[in-house]
Design an enzyme around this catalytic site. Structure first.
Site, PDB file in Angstrom:
ATOM      1  CG  ASP A  61     -59.592 -62.345  62.025  1.00  0.00           C
ATOM      2  OD1 ASP A  61     -59.878 -62.355  60.813  1.00  0.00           O
ATOM      3  OD2 ASP A  61     -60.181 -61.647  62.868  1.00  0.00           O
ATOM      4  CG  ASP A  80     -61.143 -56.564  59.516  1.00  0.00           C
ATOM      5  OD1 ASP A  80     -61.072 -55.329  59.408  1.00  0.00           O
ATOM      6  OD2 ASP A  80     -61.008 -57.340  58.559  1.00  0.00           O
ATOM      7  CG  ASP A 136     -62.330 -60.770  66.195  1.00  0.00           C
ATOM      8  OD1 ASP A 136     -61.964 -61.327  65.125  1.00  0.00           O
ATOM      9  OD2 ASP A 136     -63.191 -59.887  66.236  1.00  0.00           O
TER      10      ASP A 136
END
Length: 215
Positions: free
Chosen positions: A8, A10, A165
């Site tokens: 991922d 961000d 995250d």
């Protein structure tokens, strides 16, 4: 053995929170609406910019979505590299993996043109494939983009680790049939990530490296 790492963006590779908050607040200022705190925006990130704009607007102002999005889009591309930084130790981890012959990819809900610009700026020449959102593909947790990337890198799914995250990332990896690793330095709490039962959890880049090379 892990042969490919897919990330991922961000909250996983880059701390983009301040620049995203600034872009959101630029749109809100232009509309004469109350600003959002960084801690609020943090919990709104992860499902693409359309959903982000929907979330920052106060109740009763939903009709302003498209106008707010235009303001956001006028600000963010010009300013998205001002405060954004790679998480400490991430570049070293990526370069070590690349030197060992591990394939590297990114699947993100961030708009594809933003994602390409960011990765080429902060990690030039490191990633084999980068796939962002707003390119006709459904957003995560739909696995279409992740499946497309897997086809491009030609790696068996049992040898792939998807790293993110958020709970959305863990669900995405599971939907694509690959191993998952949640990281706790981003925008969602460890509790939220663990609810989706990732294969691994990493609290820092050292732990992530240990997970990668233990597989």
């Amino acid at each position: 053995m892990i042969q490919a790492l897919i990330f991922d963006l961000d909250g996983t590779l880059l701390n983009t929170l301040q620049d995203l908050t600034n872009a959101c607040n630029f749109a809100l200022v232009e509309l004469g609406l109350p600003l959002r705190k960084k801690e609020e925006v943090q919990l709104m990130i992860g499902n693409g910019k359309h959903k982000l704009i929907e979330r920052i607007l106060p109740k009763g102002y939903e009709a302003l979505h498209d106008i707010a999005l235009k303001y956001y889009d006028s600000y963010y591309p010009v300013n998205m590299l001002k405060e954004t930084r790679p998480y400490e130790g991430m570049e070293e981890l990526l370069r070590n993996a690349k030197e060992k012959g591990i394939k590297l990819g990114v699947v993100t809900n961030k708009s594809d043109n933003f994602a390409q610009k960011m990765m080429n700026h902060y990690f030039p020449g490191i990633f084999d494939v980068i796939l962002g959102g707003d390119n006709g593909r459904p957003l995560k947790p739909d696995p279409q983009s992740l499946n497309e990337l897997i086809e491009k890198i030609e790696t068996d799914r049992e040898n792939i680790l998807y790293i993110g995250d958020s709970d959305v990332d863990i669900i995405t990896g599971r939907n694509a049939g690959v191993k998952t690793c949640g990281v706790t330095w981003g925008y969602r709490s460890e509790e939220v990530i663990l609810k989706e039962k990732p294969d691994h959890i990493a609290h820092n880049r050292k732990e992530l490296g240990e997970i990668i090379y233990a597989e």
